[in-house]
Write a protein that holds these residues in place. Structure first.
Motif, PDB file in Angstrom:
ATOM      1  N   GLN A  56     -12.657  -2.593  -0.753  1.00 57.46           N
ATOM      2  CA  GLN A  56     -12.665  -4.240  -0.618  1.00 57.46           C
ATOM      3  C   GLN A  56     -13.112  -4.927   0.346  1.00 57.46           C
ATOM      4  O   GLN A  56     -13.855  -5.956   0.632  1.00 57.46           O
ATOM      5  CB  GLN A  56     -11.035  -4.597  -0.868  1.00 57.46           C
ATOM      6  CG  GLN A  56     -10.212  -4.465  -2.167  1.00 57.46           C
ATOM      7  CD  GLN A  56      -9.429  -5.347  -2.477  1.00 57.46           C
ATOM      8  OE1 GLN A  56      -9.290  -6.275  -1.973  1.00 57.46           O
ATOM      9  NE2 GLN A  56      -8.374  -4.900  -3.253  1.00 57.46           N
ATOM     10  N   PRO A  58      -4.977   4.352  -1.144  1.00 52.85           N
ATOM     11  CA  PRO A  58      -4.713   3.374  -0.294  1.00 52.85           C
ATOM     12  C   PRO A  58      -5.872   2.837   0.694  1.00 52.85           C
ATOM     13  O   PRO A  58      -6.472   1.964   0.723  1.00 52.85           O
ATOM     14  CB  PRO A  58      -3.507   3.344   0.506  1.00 52.85           C
ATOM     15  CG  PRO A  58      -2.641   4.169  -0.397  1.00 52.85           C
ATOM     16  CD  PRO A  58      -3.690   5.182  -0.957  1.00 52.85           C
ATOM     17  N   GLU A  59      -6.375   3.977   1.435  1.00 46.54           N
ATOM     18  CA  GLU A  59      -7.594   3.692   2.218  1.00 46.54           C
ATOM     19  C   GLU A  59      -8.735   3.587   1.505  1.00 46.54           C
ATOM     20  O   GLU A  59      -9.673   2.774   1.853  1.00 46.54           O
ATOM     21  CB  GLU A  59      -7.682   5.132   2.934  1.00 46.54           C
ATOM     22  CG  GLU A  59      -6.671   5.694   4.143  1.00 46.54           C
ATOM     23  CD  GLU A  59      -5.548   6.355   3.596  1.00 46.54           C
ATOM     24  OE1 GLU A  59      -5.300   6.365   2.682  1.00 46.54           O
ATOM     25  OE2 GLU A  59      -4.555   6.911   4.615  1.00 46.54           O
ATOM     26  N   MET A 104      -8.860   1.824  -1.431  1.00 47.58           N
ATOM     27  CA  MET A 104      -8.951   0.519  -1.700  1.00 47.58           C
ATOM     28  C   MET A 104      -9.170  -0.612  -0.440  1.00 47.58           C
ATOM     29  O   MET A 104     -10.123  -1.315  -0.705  1.00 47.58           O
ATOM     30  CB  MET A 104      -7.625   0.272  -2.389  1.00 47.58           C
ATOM     31  CG  MET A 104      -7.369   1.011  -3.738  1.00 47.58           C
ATOM     32  SD  MET A 104      -8.458   0.149  -4.989  1.00 47.58           S
ATOM     33  CE  MET A 104      -7.752  -1.256  -5.048  1.00 47.58           C
ATOM     34  N   VAL A 105      -8.448  -0.259   0.589  1.00 54.27           N
ATOM     35  CA  VAL A 105      -8.936  -1.135   1.747  1.00 54.27           C
ATOM     36  C   VAL A 105     -10.357  -1.124   2.158  1.00 54.27           C
ATOM     37  O   VAL A 105     -11.147  -2.100   2.300  1.00 54.27           O
ATOM     38  CB  VAL A 105      -8.116  -0.490   3.021  1.00 54.27           C
ATOM     39  CG1 VAL A 105      -8.349  -1.396   4.155  1.00 54.27           C
ATOM     40  CG2 VAL A 105      -6.446  -0.759   2.719  1.00 54.27           C
ATOM     41  N   THR A 120      -1.705   2.644   6.965  1.00 52.86           N
ATOM     42  CA  THR A 120      -2.124   3.641   5.863  1.00 52.86           C
ATOM     43  C   THR A 120      -1.774   4.830   5.930  1.00 52.86           C
ATOM     44  O   THR A 120      -1.541   5.778   5.141  1.00 52.86           O
ATOM     45  CB  THR A 120      -3.606   3.299   5.353  1.00 52.86           C
ATOM     46  OG1 THR A 120      -4.214   3.907   6.457  1.00 52.86           O
ATOM     47  CG2 THR A 120      -3.885   2.030   5.019  1.00 52.86           C
ATOM     48  N   ASN A 123     -11.158   1.644   9.310  1.00 53.17           N
ATOM     49  CA  ASN A 123     -10.165   2.123   8.522  1.00 53.17           C
ATOM     50  C   ASN A 123     -10.378   3.859   8.330  1.00 53.17           C
ATOM     51  O   ASN A 123      -9.445   4.581   8.467  1.00 53.17           O
ATOM     52  CB  ASN A 123     -10.228   1.582   7.134  1.00 53.17           C
ATOM     53  CG  ASN A 123      -9.103   2.235   6.201  1.00 53.17           C
ATOM     54  OD1 ASN A 123      -7.892   2.374   6.711  1.00 53.17           O
ATOM     55  ND2 ASN A 123      -9.325   2.372   4.796  1.00 53.17           N
ATOM     56  N   LEU A 177       0.966  -1.227  -0.181  1.00 52.56           N
ATOM     57  CA  LEU A 177      -0.029   0.035  -0.042  1.00 52.56           C
ATOM     58  C   LEU A 177       1.004   1.167   0.042  1.00 52.56           C
ATOM     59  O   LEU A 177       0.606   2.240  -0.662  1.00 52.56           O
ATOM     60  CB  LEU A 177      -0.992   0.098   1.363  1.00 52.56           C
ATOM     61  CG  LEU A 177      -2.386  -0.847   1.191  1.00 52.56           C
ATOM     62  CD1 LEU A 177      -2.788  -1.056   2.495  1.00 52.56           C
ATOM     63  CD2 LEU A 177      -3.168  -0.461   0.104  1.00 52.56           C
ATOM     64  N   ALA A 222      -4.136  -3.866  -0.584  1.00 55.04           N
ATOM     65  CA  ALA A 222      -5.574  -3.768   0.004  1.00 55.04           C
ATOM     66  C   ALA A 222      -6.363  -5.279   0.314  1.00 55.04           C
ATOM     67  O   ALA A 222      -6.650  -5.391   1.492  1.00 55.04           O
ATOM     68  CB  ALA A 222      -6.594  -3.146  -0.780  1.00 55.04           C
TER      69      ALA A 222
END
Length: 373
Positions: A98, A91-92, A94-95, A267, A111, A54, A237
């Motif tokens: 998903q 990154p946040e 995508m995490v 992240t 998150n 990430l 992610a």
């Protein structure tokens, strides 16, 4: 060796490193998807690899997107307001996206909320505790108004309805879109004001010469950075969400706790490293607008997209004194740390050391409470 040759050699090493990270991320992604193992140590290893993917994937994606935008003649101030600001939040995004798609709503929630708390009471707090400074109040109005408006809307859904519906997610995404329209408008206005000012043109010319000396990234490499960076973020992610869930189950703690602590901190590591590096180099003045903007993006973009993908209830896995910890601690703390950070800046145009110390104490207590209470 001349500067051009040195630049090409540097780019070559970076590409090799990128491909190695991509291969490692892909291998771990395949291992993650092909095994049903719930081994704790393997999960921790894959979780750490996911964090690394990430962080580096985000760096490469932003660098590639920025160079591509520059090649197409997009002004630097506009790139910073759009490409960089959105890219650093990828990154946040995508995490949480998903996690939502896989039904891990606690990770989506944790998150976003955890990143806001970490950005404010750890990253901003360290800078303030070491090097408080004056701030320009003028650019703070827009992000502060948008943040607290979105936060109140988010809190109403949490406390009144106890859930976040798809309509809520769409409204948050619309809020993000409106905010970006305002930001782009401000950037375009600034560009028009700067046009024709000879001193600034000379300054821009010198900046361009410095960029040339640093051997700018060729367009084809920028595209490689963009594509592979996005893929590496996706690998990271997946590894983070899947193995964060396993770690939570094996440790006997709620998924939201893992997300609020390790995922949120992970992240936010690039921003933390940047803040510490700036302090070491003596350039530690806090960019308050960037912190507030990042927190707003976590609320309206990260949460908005996750909720739109799959609506969910407010996580109720963790209970403190017979009450839902999300409602008793997490959401109130978001308001508290942001008020501590922004009120002196908005009303007095200055940041103080006591703010940083107070925020760090709050963060330490919050992190400890997640695992003790």
């Amino acid at each position: 060796m001349d500067k051009t040759a040195a630049g090409k050699q540097s780019h070559g090493k970076e590409i090799v490193f990128l491909l190695l990270v991509f291969a490692a991320g892909l291998a771990c992604f395949l291992i993650n998807n092909s095994t049903a193992s719930d081994d704790l140590w393997l999960a921790i290893l894959l979780f750490v690899v996911g964090l690394a993917c990430l962080i580096k994937g985000g760096d490469w994606f932003v660098e590639g997107a920025t160079v591509i935008a520059e090649k197409f003649g997009i002004p630097e101030i506009l790139i910073g307001a759009t490409v960089v600001s959105i890219g650093t939040t990828l990154p946040e995004v995508m995490v949480s996206a998903q996690a939502a798609a896989k039904g891990s709503s606690a990770i989506s929630y944790g998150n976003a909320i955890g990143s806001i708390i970490c950005n404010t009471s750890l990253i901003a707090a360290i800078t303030l505790a070491v090097k408080p400074a004056k701030v320009d109040r003028k650019p703070l109005g827009l992000p502060v108004i948008f943040f607290f408006t979105a936060a109140v809307f988010y809190a109403v859904n949490a406390y009144v309805f106890g859930s976040f519906s798809r309509v809520t997610g769409i409204i948050l995404l619309v809020t993000f879109t409106v905010y970006m329209i305002f930001v782009v408008g401000q950037a375009m206005k600034q560009i028009k004001q700067d046009t024709g000012q000879t001193s600034e043109e000379h300054e821009t010319s010198e900046e361009e010469e410095q960029k040339e000396e640093k051997a700018p990234l060729p367009l084809y490499l920028a595209i490689v950075y963009l594509v592979f960076g996005a893929a590496i973020i996706a690998f990271g992610a997946t590894l983070l969400v899947d193995n964060g869930t396993i770690i939570a189950h094996k440790m006997g703690v709620p998924e939201s706790v893992i997300a609020l602590t390790f995922v949120a901190l992970g992240t936010s590591l690039p921003e933390l490293v940047t803040a510490i590096t700036s302090l070491v180099k003596g350039h530690g003045a806090l960019s308050l607008g960037n912190i507030i903007g990042a927190n707003l993006f976590n609320l309206v973009l990260v949460s908005g997209l996750a909720v739109t993908i799959r609506p969910f209830d407010v996580p109720a896995e963790k209970v403190i004194l017979g009450h839902n910890a999300s409602l008793l601690v997490d959401i109130p703390l978001v308001f508290l740390v942001m008020l501590v950070l922004t009120l002196p800046a908005v009303f007095k145009g200055k940041l103080y050391r006591f703010q940083g110390i107070a925020l760090l104490i709050l963060y330490a207590c919050y992190m400890a409470a997640q695992f003790i209470l």
